[in-house]
Design a protein around this motif. Structure first.
Motif, PDB file in Angstrom:
ATOM      1  N   SER A 136       0.804  -1.226   0.000  1.00  0.00           N
ATOM      2  CA  SER A 136       0.000   0.000   0.000  1.00  0.00           C
ATOM      3  C   SER A 136       0.839   1.280   0.000  1.00  0.00           C
ATOM      4  CB  SER A 136      -0.939  -0.021   1.189  1.00  0.00           C
ATOM      5  OG  SER A 136      -1.652  -1.223   1.157  1.00  0.00           O
ATOM      6  N   PHE A 137       1.613   1.400  -1.045  1.00  0.00           N
ATOM      7  CA  PHE A 137       2.474   2.573  -1.227  1.00  0.00           C
ATOM      8  C   PHE A 137       2.515   2.880  -2.721  1.00  0.00           C
ATOM      9  CE2 PHE A 137       3.819   0.193   2.464  1.00  0.00           C
ATOM     10  CZ  PHE A 137       3.809   1.179   3.431  1.00  0.00           C
ATOM     11  N   THR A 153       5.372   6.185   2.285  1.00  0.00           N
ATOM     12  CA  THR A 153       4.440   7.132   2.912  1.00  0.00           C
ATOM     13  C   THR A 153       4.158   6.609   4.326  1.00  0.00           C
ATOM     14  OG1 THR A 153       2.519   5.920   2.074  1.00  0.00           O
ATOM     15  CG2 THR A 153       3.309   7.758   0.732  1.00  0.00           C
ATOM     16  N   ASN A 189      -2.017  -2.400  -5.071  1.00  0.00           N
ATOM     17  CA  ASN A 189      -2.256  -1.413  -4.022  1.00  0.00           C
ATOM     18  C   ASN A 189      -3.523  -1.818  -3.253  1.00  0.00           C
ATOM     19  OD1 ASN A 189      -3.671   1.568  -3.434  1.00  0.00           O
ATOM     20  ND2 ASN A 189      -1.466   1.516  -3.140  1.00  0.00           N
ATOM     21  N   THR A 191      -6.091  -0.031  -2.405  1.00  0.00           N
ATOM     22  CA  THR A 191      -7.325   0.505  -3.003  1.00  0.00           C
ATOM     23  C   THR A 191      -7.797  -0.420  -4.129  1.00  0.00           C
ATOM     24  OG1 THR A 191      -6.024   1.840  -4.538  1.00  0.00           O
ATOM     25  CG2 THR A 191      -6.722   2.909  -2.505  1.00  0.00           C
ATOM     26  N   ILE A 210      -9.440   3.880   0.344  1.00  0.00           N
ATOM     27  CA  ILE A 210      -9.025   3.572   1.715  1.00  0.00           C
ATOM     28  C   ILE A 210      -9.044   4.879   2.521  1.00  0.00           C
ATOM     29  CG2 ILE A 210      -7.159   2.753   3.219  1.00  0.00           C
ATOM     30  CD1 ILE A 210      -8.176   0.462   1.513  1.00  0.00           C
ATOM     31  N   GLY A 214      -3.531   5.827   6.151  1.00  0.00           N
ATOM     32  CA  GLY A 214      -3.333   6.725   5.011  1.00  0.00           C
ATOM     33  C   GLY A 214      -4.630   6.800   4.220  1.00  0.00           C
ATOM     34  N   THR A 215      -4.614   7.549   3.127  1.00  0.00           N
ATOM     35  CA  THR A 215      -5.808   7.563   2.270  1.00  0.00           C
ATOM     36  C   THR A 215      -5.411   7.574   0.800  1.00  0.00           C
ATOM     37  OG1 THR A 215      -7.920   8.633   1.785  1.00  0.00           O
ATOM     38  CG2 THR A 215      -6.079  10.095   2.302  1.00  0.00           C
ATOM     39  N   ASN A 216      -6.275   6.957  -0.014  1.00  0.00           N
ATOM     40  CA  ASN A 216      -5.982   6.858  -1.438  1.00  0.00           C
ATOM     41  C   ASN A 216      -7.203   6.295  -2.157  1.00  0.00           C
ATOM     42  OD1 ASN A 216      -4.606   6.725  -3.893  1.00  0.00           O
ATOM     43  ND2 ASN A 216      -3.568   4.794  -3.413  1.00  0.00           N
ATOM     44  N   GLU A 231      -3.243   7.653  -6.152  1.00  0.00           N
ATOM     45  CA  GLU A 231      -2.372   8.182  -5.085  1.00  0.00           C
ATOM     46  C   GLU A 231      -2.850   9.582  -4.700  1.00  0.00           C
ATOM     47  OE1 GLU A 231      -0.117   6.890  -3.063  1.00  0.00           O
ATOM     48  OE2 GLU A 231      -0.279   4.901  -3.984  1.00  0.00           O
ATOM     49  N   GLN A 257       2.176  14.262   0.356  1.00  0.00           N
ATOM     50  CA  GLN A 257       0.946  13.699   0.950  1.00  0.00           C
ATOM     51  C   GLN A 257       0.135  14.787   1.665  1.00  0.00           C
ATOM     52  OE1 GLN A 257       1.451  10.892  -0.985  1.00  0.00           O
ATOM     53  NE2 GLN A 257       0.325   9.796   0.588  1.00  0.00           N
ATOM     54  N   GLU A 260      -3.477  13.828   2.323  1.00  0.00           N
ATOM     55  CA  GLU A 260      -3.487  12.755   3.327  1.00  0.00           C
ATOM     56  C   GLU A 260      -3.357  13.336   4.734  1.00  0.00           C
ATOM     57  OE1 GLU A 260      -2.017   8.618   2.743  1.00  0.00           O
ATOM     58  OE2 GLU A 260      -0.192   9.422   3.620  1.00  0.00           O
TER      59      GLU A 260
END
Ligand code: BGC
Length: 428
Positions: A136-137, A153, A189, A191, A210, A214-216, A231, A257, A260
């Protein structure tokens, strides 16, 4: 200054009008366009080499989930008619020192955890298993199995991984651990996993989001019919207040970010902490008490606890303040603290809604079709009012057409989805 006046001041900093959100949607579209054209943009718009599942995938798969608070290993069984069963789950807390140590330490930890999982779940080493790796990056994928880490991140910073193929690093670590029954079939990822997990049973699903540490988000790009990892945490065309600026400067990745830091679980508490410190320092809050909200003290979990106190005297908030040495707080002070948390979290939810609106209207500007948005993450799951405020904001933006956007909590989506992706890839 009265508490009302203080609140007004904080509100002025954190309020985002519906018009400002509309502008944000326009700016988001501009950045999406630039990102897709590989021009300079805060949105990376990364191709994923994954398409939606058909629901016909079958078999037993392993899934790894790296990128949140826990590292998880799952065994997932895909049955007939889009049925999914999670048969085993192992959760392993990654020590901070490992997150921030060397890449070799991190991948060794992953391989050791897989080993523990294979033993504890009695899966053992005899049967071959295809594995889906949720990483998840931001990564640049070259195909469905391989991807190069662009930058870390959240809390991760293990050295020697940026610019490397993470699948190769995992294969090498599995080899060091002596595991040869596991084959990496897919990399995705979180998401993407979430969207695929939902689309396995819902053909209207074309967005995965997500809201967690974090968020994406990812979505299905109509021009190429592939899933693109936006992203969106890195989106930077948003009005920042002085707290955002300070918060960003003090973070481990200044200038990155940016969205985020205004939305996700890793950051919201820190933002409130800055507001509180400011009000205490200027003697506007908790006067005559030696209150201190130092860095890291006020977490997002704490914010959500403060907001969920519905007692008339805010006794949970009182207990909390007592526990950090602010004894005999007045009800008005506790209410002020609660309102400050609400202002910061409400802004997060409204930005989240606008970003979601931008993604859906990018695919379907007039909202002619139904869109299921698959969402996972602790913030969405647990923060009071998250879904409700997003829905209300979508209605402000789109009127009754907001009904075309359906939000579905897709629990464990990243783990299940990547198993489906592995299934598609393994049988391709
Ligand atoms: C990462 C994304 C990820 C999101 C949610 C962000 O910090 O850059 O790749 O999807 O967190 O886990």
């Amino acid at each position: 200054m009265t508490n009302d006046a203080i609140l007004k001041k904080v509100k002025a900093d954190f309020d985002l009008s519906t018009n400002a959100l509309r502008e944000m949607v326009g700016a988001f579209h501009d950045e999406m366009r630039l990102g897709l054209e590989s021009q300079v943009s805060s949105l990376k718009m990364l191709p994923t080499f994954v398409d939606r599942a058909s629901g016909d995938e079958r078999g037993r798969f392993l899934a790894l989930d790296l990128g949140g608070t826990n590292f998880r290993v799952l065994q997932v069984q895909l049955g007939s008619g889009g049925q999914v069963k999670v048969e085993h789950v192992g959760k392993y807390i990654i020590p901070r020192a490992v997150m921030r140590g060397t890449g070799e330490q991190l991948f060794n930890f992953i391989a050791q955890s897989i080993d523990t999982f294979l033993v504890d779940s009695r899966i053992g080493y005899d049967e071959k298993r295809d594995l889906g790796f949720t990483f998840s990056f931001p990564m640049k994928q070259t195909d469905i199995v391989n991807g190069i880490l662009i930058n870390w991140t959240k809390d991760f910073s293990a050295s020697g991984v940026v610019g490397k193929n993470v699948t190769k690093l995992l294969i090498a670590a599995l080899k060091r651990q002596g595991i040869d029954s596991v084959e990496i079939a897919a990399l995705a990822n979180d998401t993407v996993g979430t969207m695929v997990a939902r689309s396995y049973q819902d053909q209207d699903c074309d967005v995965g989001i997500i809201f967690g540490t974090g968020t994406n988000a990812c979505y299905r790009e109509p021009s190429t019919e592939t899933i693109v990892n936006i992203e969106w945490g890195n989106f930077n065309k948003l009005p920042l207040n002085r707290y955002d600026v300070k918060h960003d400067k003090a973070s481990g990745n200044p200038g990155k970010q940016v969205m985020e830091k205004m939305i996700s679980g890793m950051y919201l508490g820190g933002l409130v902490q800055l507001v509180l410190s400011d009000l205490i320092q200027t003697r506007l809050m908790f006067k005559n008490r030696r209150a201190k909200f130092s860095k890291g003290v006020f977490t997002t979990t704490r914010m959500s606890q403060v907001e969920s106190d519905t007692s008339r005297k805010l006794t949970k908030v009182e207990d909390y303040l007592d526990s950090i040495g602010i004894i005999d707080s007045a009800l008005a002070e506790r209410a002020l603290l609660q309102r400050i948390c609400e202002l910061v979290s409400r802004r997060a939810m409204r930005i989240s809604a606008a970003a979601m609106s931008a993604v859906v209207t990018w695919m379907d500007p007039e909202l002619k079709d139904n869109h299921t948005v698959a969402i996972d993450g602790t913030l969405y799951e647990r923060y009071p009012g998250f879904k409700k405020t997003i829905l209300a904001t979508l209605t402000q933006l789109h009127g009754k057409d907001a009904g075309k956007i359906k939000l579905v909590h897709t629990k464990d989506g990243s783990g299940i989805g990547v198993a489906v992706v592995a299934a598609v890839a393994a049988h391709a």
